[in-house]
Design an enzyme around this catalytic site. Structure first.
Site, short mmCIF file in Angstrom:
data_model
loop_
_atom_site.label_atom_id
_atom_site.label_comp_id
_atom_site.label_asym_id
_atom_site.label_seq_id
_atom_site.Cartn_x
_atom_site.Cartn_y
_atom_site.Cartn_z
N CYS A 123 36.12 -6.67 7.79
CA CYS A 123 37.06 -7.66 7.23
C CYS A 123 38.46 -7.53 7.80
O CYS A 123 39.28 -8.43 7.66
CB CYS A 123 37.15 -7.53 5.72
SG CYS A 123 35.58 -7.66 4.92
N HIS A 263 43.83 -10.14 2.14
CA HIS A 263 42.39 -10.34 2.30
C HIS A 263 41.84 -11.01 1.04
O HIS A 263 42.22 -10.67 -0.08
CB HIS A 263 41.70 -8.99 2.52
CG HIS A 263 40.22 -9.11 2.71
ND1 HIS A 263 39.64 -10.08 3.49
CD2 HIS A 263 39.19 -8.38 2.20
CE1 HIS A 263 38.34 -9.94 3.47
NE2 HIS A 263 38.03 -8.93 2.69
N ASN A 293 34.53 -14.29 -0.15
CA ASN A 293 35.00 -13.36 0.89
C ASN A 293 34.31 -13.72 2.21
O ASN A 293 33.11 -13.54 2.33
CB ASN A 293 34.67 -11.93 0.45
CG ASN A 293 35.11 -10.88 1.46
OD1 ASN A 293 35.50 -11.22 2.58
ND2 ASN A 293 35.03 -9.63 1.06
N1 ACO Z 1 26.32 -10.93 -12.27
C1 ACO Z 1 26.21 -10.31 -13.43
N2 ACO Z 1 26.36 -8.99 -13.57
C2 ACO Z 1 26.62 -8.27 -12.47
C3 ACO Z 1 26.74 -8.86 -11.21
C4 ACO Z 1 26.57 -10.25 -11.13
N3 ACO Z 1 26.68 -10.91 -9.97
N4 ACO Z 1 27.02 -7.90 -10.30
C5 ACO Z 1 27.08 -6.74 -10.96
N5 ACO Z 1 26.82 -6.96 -12.27
C6 ACO Z 1 26.78 -5.99 -13.34
C7 ACO Z 1 26.54 -4.60 -12.85
O1 ACO Z 1 25.15 -4.40 -12.70
C8 ACO Z 1 27.10 -3.75 -13.98
O2 ACO Z 1 26.16 -3.68 -15.00
P1 ACO Z 1 25.91 -2.28 -15.77
O3 ACO Z 1 27.23 -1.94 -16.40
O4 ACO Z 1 24.84 -2.64 -16.72
O5 ACO Z 1 25.51 -1.32 -14.69
C9 ACO Z 1 28.25 -4.61 -14.51
O6 ACO Z 1 28.05 -5.93 -13.97
C10 ACO Z 1 29.62 -4.13 -14.13
O7 ACO Z 1 29.64 -3.71 -12.78
P2 ACO Z 1 30.97 -3.19 -12.10
O8 ACO Z 1 30.64 -2.72 -10.74
O9 ACO Z 1 31.69 -2.28 -13.00
O10 ACO Z 1 31.83 -4.51 -12.05
P3 ACO Z 1 33.28 -4.64 -11.53
O11 ACO Z 1 34.17 -5.11 -12.60
O12 ACO Z 1 33.72 -3.46 -10.70
O13 ACO Z 1 33.12 -5.85 -10.49
C11 ACO Z 1 32.84 -6.20 -8.14
C12 ACO Z 1 32.21 -5.71 -9.42
C13 ACO Z 1 33.20 -7.67 -8.30
C14 ACO Z 1 31.86 -6.04 -6.99
C15 ACO Z 1 34.13 -5.40 -7.87
O14 ACO Z 1 33.85 -4.00 -7.98
C16 ACO Z 1 34.71 -5.67 -6.53
O15 ACO Z 1 35.23 -6.76 -6.27
N6 ACO Z 1 34.71 -4.67 -5.63
C17 ACO Z 1 35.26 -4.84 -4.32
C18 ACO Z 1 34.35 -5.68 -3.51
C19 ACO Z 1 34.97 -6.02 -2.19
O16 ACO Z 1 36.13 -6.29 -2.10
N7 ACO Z 1 34.13 -5.97 -1.18
C20 ACO Z 1 34.43 -6.33 0.10
C21 ACO Z 1 35.70 -5.75 0.66
S1 ACO Z 1 35.62 -5.46 2.31
C22 ACO Z 1 34.83 -6.70 2.95
O17 ACO Z 1 35.32 -7.76 2.70
C23 ACO Z 1 33.55 -6.58 3.68
#
Ligand code: ACO
Length: 336
Positions: A123, A263, A293
């Site tokens: 990214c 980003h 993204n």
């Molecule tokens: N729908 C419903 N529930 C979901 C989903 C979904 N799509 N995805 C995950 N969950 C669930 C998980 O299973 C988890 O359930 P559990 O508690 O029973 O295990 C719950 O939601 C909470 O999961 P978390 O990981 O705590 O959720 P969080 O608030 O951290 O959000 C997210 C997750 C959106 C992925 C966040 O961590 C994030 O944005 N991280 C950075 C991602 C990113 O920026 N990636 C790319 C950057 S670099 C590049 O661009 C390649």
């Protein structure tokens, strides 16, 4: 000591003289994703800010998205494709291992005089590309450089994994860089990496370590794996620090920045950056609600949309900051 033939040359600045972007027509909404995996529009919007993303068709490889963005940047800059000396295509979803995607773009836009290579920094690739272009222009090696950030993430997403498939989309953004006496252009850049954290965001299979179709392809699929919470944490820390350092390098205070272009991965990440830098959200460009993204394309598309919608004017300072797999991160201050 032999004298350095470049020592008495004035350093030439590099300005962004045109931008362009392209996203595919097909819109995939959160409601569409509800039919694929166990998720909800409410969960996706509240955790990420994403409402919809664009998905390229099977007939549209990354070079197609990239070439359309490049064409738009060429028109915006008012130059001809023959004037381009170098094409840098930042992508983690190349059309093929080789030839590089920049070569395919070259043919599609008719930039017959350009040298072409791809740049791999996930990214962060577009800003790594902008800094690379600046160095070539500063050294006098090239006059006119086309930098593209393009990715077709729909091809490397596991559409059964709700942790990742809801986050990404396809698209491309491009910029033309050239020395311009009227502006200071790219004032400062920072780039950083931490390879020790490779496994929080990566594609295990498909490369020489675990070739696609090889015996380990089930454990090492050619699809993205991500530890979301870790990625989130490092993204905020790295982008805040990179923003502070590059502002210091440029001698620019946060108040002087007309537009922050981060980003586009997650609205909560952007809000956390704004909060830590103590800058109000209305000075941040956000379009991830419409595109998700798009990896290397994200900041490039946001730059193009911000420029075209008048978010800043000639002479204004803007700050771009990115983060991605590697880990990699980069920040750039530009006088427009
Ligand atoms: N729908 C419903 N529930 C979901 C989903 C979904 N799509 N995805 C995950 N969950 C669930 C998980 O299973 C988890 O359930 P559990 O508690 O029973 O295990 C719950 O939601 C909470 O999961 P978390 O990981 O705590 O959720 P969080 O608030 O951290 O959000 C997210 C997750 C959106 C992925 C966040 O961590 C994030 O944005 N991280 C950075 C991602 C990113 O920026 N990636 C790319 C950057 S670099 C590049 O661009 C390649």
């Amino acid at each position: 000591m032999p004298s350095n033939p470049l020592a008495d040359r004035p350093v030439r600045t590099a300005s962004i003289i045109g931008t362009g972007s392209y996203t595919p027509d097909r819109v995939m909404t959160n409601a569409d994703l509800e039919k694929l995996v166990e998720t909800s529009d409410e969960w996706i919007q509240s955790r990420t800010g994403i409402r919809e993303r664009r998905i390229a068709g099977p007939e549209q490889p990354t070079s197609d998205l990239a070439a359309r963005a490049a064409q738009s940047a060429i028109e915006n800059a008012g130059i001809s494709a023959e004037e381009i000396d170098l094409i840098i295509c930042a992508t983690c979803t190349p059309d093929m291992f080789f030839p590089n995607t920049a070569c395919f773009v070259q043919t599609k836009i008719g930039a017959v005089n350009a040298a072409c290579f791809d740049l791999s920094a996930a990214c962060s690739g577009f800003l790594f590309g902008v800094e690379t272009a600046r160095q070539y222009i500063a050294s006098g090696t090239y006059e006119t450089v086309l930098v593209i950030g393009a990715d077709k993430l729909s091809g490397i997403v596991d559409w059964t994994d709700r942790n990742t498939c809801v986050l990404f989309g396809d698209g491309a953004g491009a910029a033309i860089l050239r020395h311009s006496p009227e502006s200071r252009g790219v004032m400062a850049s920072r780039m950083g990496s931490d390879g020790r954290l490779a496994e929080i965001l990566y594609i295990p299979g498909g490369g020489s370590a675990h070739p696609a179709g090889g015996p380990t392809s089930a454990e090492n699929p050619v699809t993205m794996k991500m530890n979301g919470r870790e990625t989130y944490k490092h993204a905020v820390t790295a982008m805040v620090s990179a923003s502070q350092k590059v502002l210091e390098d440029a001698g620019v205070s946060p108040d002087e920045v007309a537009c922050f272009i981060p980003h586009q991965a997650n609205l909560r990440i952007i809000e956390a950056i704004a909060d830590r830098l103590n800058i109000s959200m209305d000075r941040f460009m956000v379009n991830l609600d419409r595109y998700g993204n798009t990896s290397a394309a994200a900041v490039a598309i946001a730059l193009d949309e911000a420029a075209r919608s008048g978010r800043f004017q000639r002479g204004d300072k803007i700050l771009m900051v990115v983060f991605g797999g590697g880990l990699t991160w980069a920040s750039t201050v530009v006088e427009w």
